[in-house]
Design an enzyme around this catalytic site. Structure first.
Site, PDB file in Angstrom:
ATOM      1  N   ASN A  86     -12.575  36.772  10.139  1.00 43.79           N
ATOM      2  CA  ASN A  86     -12.122  35.405  10.401  1.00 43.79           C
ATOM      3  C   ASN A  86     -12.934  34.843  11.573  1.00 43.79           C
ATOM      4  O   ASN A  86     -12.719  35.218  12.712  1.00 43.79           O
ATOM      5  CB  ASN A  86     -10.622  35.440  10.751  1.00 43.79           C
ATOM      6  CG  ASN A  86     -10.099  34.081  11.184  1.00 43.79           C
ATOM      7  OD1 ASN A  86     -10.753  33.058  10.973  1.00 43.79           O
ATOM      8  ND2 ASN A  86      -8.923  34.065  11.790  1.00 43.79           N
ATOM      9  N   TRP A  87     -13.863  33.955  11.240  1.00 44.15           N
ATOM     10  CA  TRP A  87     -14.748  33.402  12.287  1.00 44.15           C
ATOM     11  C   TRP A  87     -14.043  32.390  13.176  1.00 44.15           C
ATOM     12  O   TRP A  87     -14.589  31.977  14.180  1.00 44.15           O
ATOM     13  CB  TRP A  87     -15.964  32.722  11.645  1.00 44.15           C
ATOM     14  CG  TRP A  87     -16.888  33.632  10.903  1.00 44.15           C
ATOM     15  CD1 TRP A  87     -16.761  34.991  10.714  1.00 44.15           C
ATOM     16  CD2 TRP A  87     -18.109  33.259  10.256  1.00 44.15           C
ATOM     17  NE1 TRP A  87     -17.817  35.468   9.983  1.00 44.15           N
ATOM     18  CE2 TRP A  87     -18.664  34.423   9.691  1.00 44.15           C
ATOM     19  CE3 TRP A  87     -18.775  32.046  10.084  1.00 44.15           C
ATOM     20  CZ2 TRP A  87     -19.861  34.418   8.976  1.00 44.15           C
ATOM     21  CZ3 TRP A  87     -19.961  32.032   9.367  1.00 44.15           C
ATOM     22  CH2 TRP A  87     -20.503  33.212   8.822  1.00 44.15           C
ATOM     23  N   LYS A  88     -12.885  31.914  12.750  1.00 46.39           N
ATOM     24  CA  LYS A  88     -12.177  30.842  13.464  1.00 46.39           C
ATOM     25  C   LYS A  88     -13.140  29.654  13.653  1.00 46.39           C
ATOM     26  O   LYS A  88     -13.952  29.384  12.782  1.00 46.39           O
ATOM     27  CB  LYS A  88     -11.621  31.358  14.789  1.00 46.39           C
ATOM     28  CG  LYS A  88     -10.835  32.668  14.625  1.00 46.39           C
ATOM     29  CD  LYS A  88     -10.044  33.015  15.818  1.00 46.39           C
ATOM     30  CE  LYS A  88      -9.424  34.377  15.640  1.00 46.39           C
ATOM     31  NZ  LYS A  88      -8.370  34.661  16.568  1.00 46.39           N
ATOM     32  N   GLU A 133      -0.450  40.802  11.405  1.00 47.43           N
ATOM     33  CA  GLU A 133      -1.159  40.536  12.648  1.00 47.43           C
ATOM     34  C   GLU A 133      -0.161  40.291  13.777  1.00 47.43           C
ATOM     35  O   GLU A 133       0.324  39.155  13.938  1.00 47.43           O
ATOM     36  CB  GLU A 133      -2.040  39.292  12.497  1.00 47.43           C
ATOM     37  CG  GLU A 133      -3.102  39.404  11.444  1.00 47.43           C
ATOM     38  CD  GLU A 133      -4.326  38.580  11.818  1.00 47.43           C
ATOM     39  OE1 GLU A 133      -5.385  39.174  11.961  1.00 47.43           O
ATOM     40  OE2 GLU A 133      -4.197  37.355  11.989  1.00 47.43           O
ATOM     41  N   GLY A 163     -11.017  39.252  13.930  1.00 47.58           N
ATOM     42  CA  GLY A 163     -11.397  37.988  14.558  1.00 47.58           C
ATOM     43  C   GLY A 163     -12.649  38.168  15.391  1.00 47.58           C
ATOM     44  O   GLY A 163     -13.775  38.154  14.874  1.00 47.58           O
ATOM     45  N   GLY A 164     -12.473  38.373  16.690  1.00 50.78           N
ATOM     46  CA  GLY A 164     -13.596  38.437  17.637  1.00 50.78           C
ATOM     47  C   GLY A 164     -14.724  39.356  17.186  1.00 50.78           C
ATOM     48  O   GLY A 164     -15.906  38.972  17.233  1.00 50.78           O
ATOM     49  N   GLY A 207      -6.733  38.902  19.775  1.00 48.79           N
ATOM     50  CA  GLY A 207      -7.618  38.453  20.853  1.00 48.79           C
ATOM     51  C   GLY A 207      -7.286  39.030  22.214  1.00 48.79           C
ATOM     52  O   GLY A 207      -7.858  38.609  23.219  1.00 48.79           O
ATOM     53  N   HIS A 213      -2.114  31.818   9.463  1.00 53.45           N
ATOM     54  CA  HIS A 213      -2.588  32.531  10.654  1.00 53.45           C
ATOM     55  C   HIS A 213      -1.730  32.103  11.843  1.00 53.45           C
ATOM     56  O   HIS A 213      -1.280  30.957  11.913  1.00 53.45           O
ATOM     57  CB  HIS A 213      -4.066  32.201  10.894  1.00 53.45           C
ATOM     58  CG  HIS A 213      -4.682  33.053  11.948  1.00 53.45           C
ATOM     59  ND1 HIS A 213      -4.531  32.792  13.287  1.00 53.45           N
ATOM     60  CD2 HIS A 213      -5.411  34.195  11.859  1.00 53.45           C
ATOM     61  CE1 HIS A 213      -5.172  33.727  13.984  1.00 53.45           C
ATOM     62  NE2 HIS A 213      -5.703  34.596  13.144  1.00 53.45           N
ATOM     63  N   SER A 236      -7.266  42.732  17.400  1.00 52.20           N
ATOM     64  CA  SER A 236      -8.157  43.524  18.257  1.00 52.20           C
ATOM     65  C   SER A 236      -8.750  44.737  17.534  1.00 52.20           C
ATOM     66  O   SER A 236      -8.928  45.803  18.146  1.00 52.20           O
ATOM     67  CB  SER A 236      -7.437  43.932  19.550  1.00 52.20           C
ATOM     68  OG  SER A 236      -7.103  42.780  20.300  1.00 52.20           O
ATOM     69  N   GLU A 238      -2.436  31.205  14.674  1.00 52.77           N
ATOM     70  CA  GLU A 238      -2.933  30.008  15.375  1.00 52.77           C
ATOM     71  C   GLU A 238      -2.541  28.737  14.628  1.00 52.77           C
ATOM     72  O   GLU A 238      -2.321  27.695  15.247  1.00 52.77           O
ATOM     73  CB  GLU A 238      -4.459  30.128  15.575  1.00 52.77           C
ATOM     74  CG  GLU A 238      -4.778  31.159  16.653  1.00 52.77           C
ATOM     75  CD  GLU A 238      -6.097  31.891  16.472  1.00 52.77           C
ATOM     76  OE1 GLU A 238      -6.971  31.415  15.735  1.00 52.77           O
ATOM     77  OE2 GLU A 238      -6.244  32.969  17.087  1.00 52.77           O
TER      78      GLU A 238
HETATM   79  C1  PEP Z   1      -7.383  37.134  14.124  1.00 54.17           C
HETATM   80  O1  PEP Z   1      -7.476  36.088  14.741  1.00 54.17           O
HETATM   81  O2  PEP Z   1      -7.044  37.131  12.936  1.00 54.17           O
HETATM   82  C2  PEP Z   1      -7.670  38.369  14.834  1.00 54.17           C
HETATM   83  C3  PEP Z   1      -7.237  39.482  14.315  1.00 54.17           C
HETATM   84  O3  PEP Z   1      -8.371  38.263  16.003  1.00 54.17           O
HETATM   85  P1  PEP Z   1      -8.934  39.481  16.901  1.00 54.17           P
HETATM   86  O4  PEP Z   1      -9.569  40.481  15.969  1.00 54.17           O
HETATM   87  O5  PEP Z   1      -9.929  38.839  17.814  1.00 54.17           O
HETATM   88  O6  PEP Z   1      -7.778  40.074  17.621  1.00 54.17           O
END
Ligand code: PEP
Length: 263
Positions: free
Chosen positions: A12-14, A174, A241-242, A180, A104, A220, A106
């Site tokens: 997920n590039w956001k 999640e 994500g990141g 994050g 998600h 994470s 967010e």
């Molecule tokens: C996400 O936003 O779906 C996510 C899992 O982010 P991260 O891997 O950065 O925790």
């Protein structure tokens, strides 16, 4: 991870990488996985770029015959009409998206998406032949007040109530506190919740649906911890994500089978 479900590693590039950057990124990712002789049939790899990148990604994937899948980060519950700023599932399907992320944390937090909206968007995705990646997860306060499974199971129940038994969905567990933060759940914690989510799928849609539905862990995830999650019975992949913004790191996550100590 069960042998009868193909793992999915999803990035997920956001709101990162514009359409030009997306082309360079996808090219490098495809090369990295090709160099490593990645077997896409044994582990699916998907990226979720911003909407404005999707046409570029489609063009590249088609032209170079890449095995990478891709999808949108959200969609409208409506199919067309006066909904300024919204994107129809029909538009994503027209760009050959395989998946779409829905609910998600967010979106739930910054766009007030309720479980009912998430359910309605899930139905919209299925209507357009997209596989919805339905995100659920508890906040730190939820965890303290209700324990680990109650909130994600309740969130998913609203979605499941709107589905037929043959619906093809992916669920992403999640925990909001892990997204994050650099503080991932332990594989055992994640397994406990994913098992509860699978039991809820069985209850609502039947055993066959529960056996076939892939449940991802997200929060994470990085190359150093993916193997522990993938060793769990009810975890079938990761929503990243990141760490999905680093080509080598993400390719390494997709290559989890090669990691020391993996299944
Ligand atoms: C996400 O936003 O779906 C996510 C899992 O982010 P991260 O891997 O950065 O925790």
């Amino acid at each position: 991870m069960a042998v009868n479900r193909t793992p999915l590693i999803a990035g997920n590039w956001k709101m990162n990488l514009d359409h030009l950057q997306s082309i360079a990124f996808v090219q490098k990712l495809a090369w990295a996985l090709k160099d490593a002789k990645h077997d896409y049939a044994s582990t699916e790899v998907a990226v979720f770029p911003p909407y404005t990148d999707l046409r570029s990604v489609q063009t590249l994937v088609t032209a170079d015959k890449l095995d990478l899948r891709y999808g949108g980060q959200d969609l409208s519950q409506h199919d067309s009409g006066a909904y300024t700023g919204e994107i129809s599932g029909a538009f994503l399907a027209a760009l050959d998206c395989a998946y779409v992320i829905i609910g998600h944390s967010e979106r739930r937090q910054y766009h007030a998406e309720t479980d009912e909206i998430v359910a309605s968007k899930t139905v919209a995705a299925l209507r357009h032949g997209l596989v919805p990646v339905v995100c659920v997860g508890e906040t730190a306060e939820d965890l303290e007040q209700h324990g680990p499974s109650a909130v994600p199971v309740a969130q998913l129940a609203v979605v499941l109530a709107a589905l037929d038994a043959d619906a093809d969905i992916v669920v992403a567990y999640e925990p909001v506190w892990a997204i994050g933060s650099g503080q991932a759940a332990t594989p055992e914690q994640a397994q406990q919740v994913c098992a509860a989510l699978r039991a809820s799928i069985a209850e609502h849609l039947g055993e066959a649906a529960a056996e076939r539905t892939r449940i991802l862990y997200g929060g994470s995830v990085k190359a150093a911890n993916i193997a522990g999650f993938m060793a769990q019975r009810d975890i079938d992949g990761a929503l990243v994500g990141g760490a999905s913004l680093d080509v080598d790191g993400f390719a390494s996550i997709a290559r989890f089978r090669q990691h020391v100590g993996t299944v």
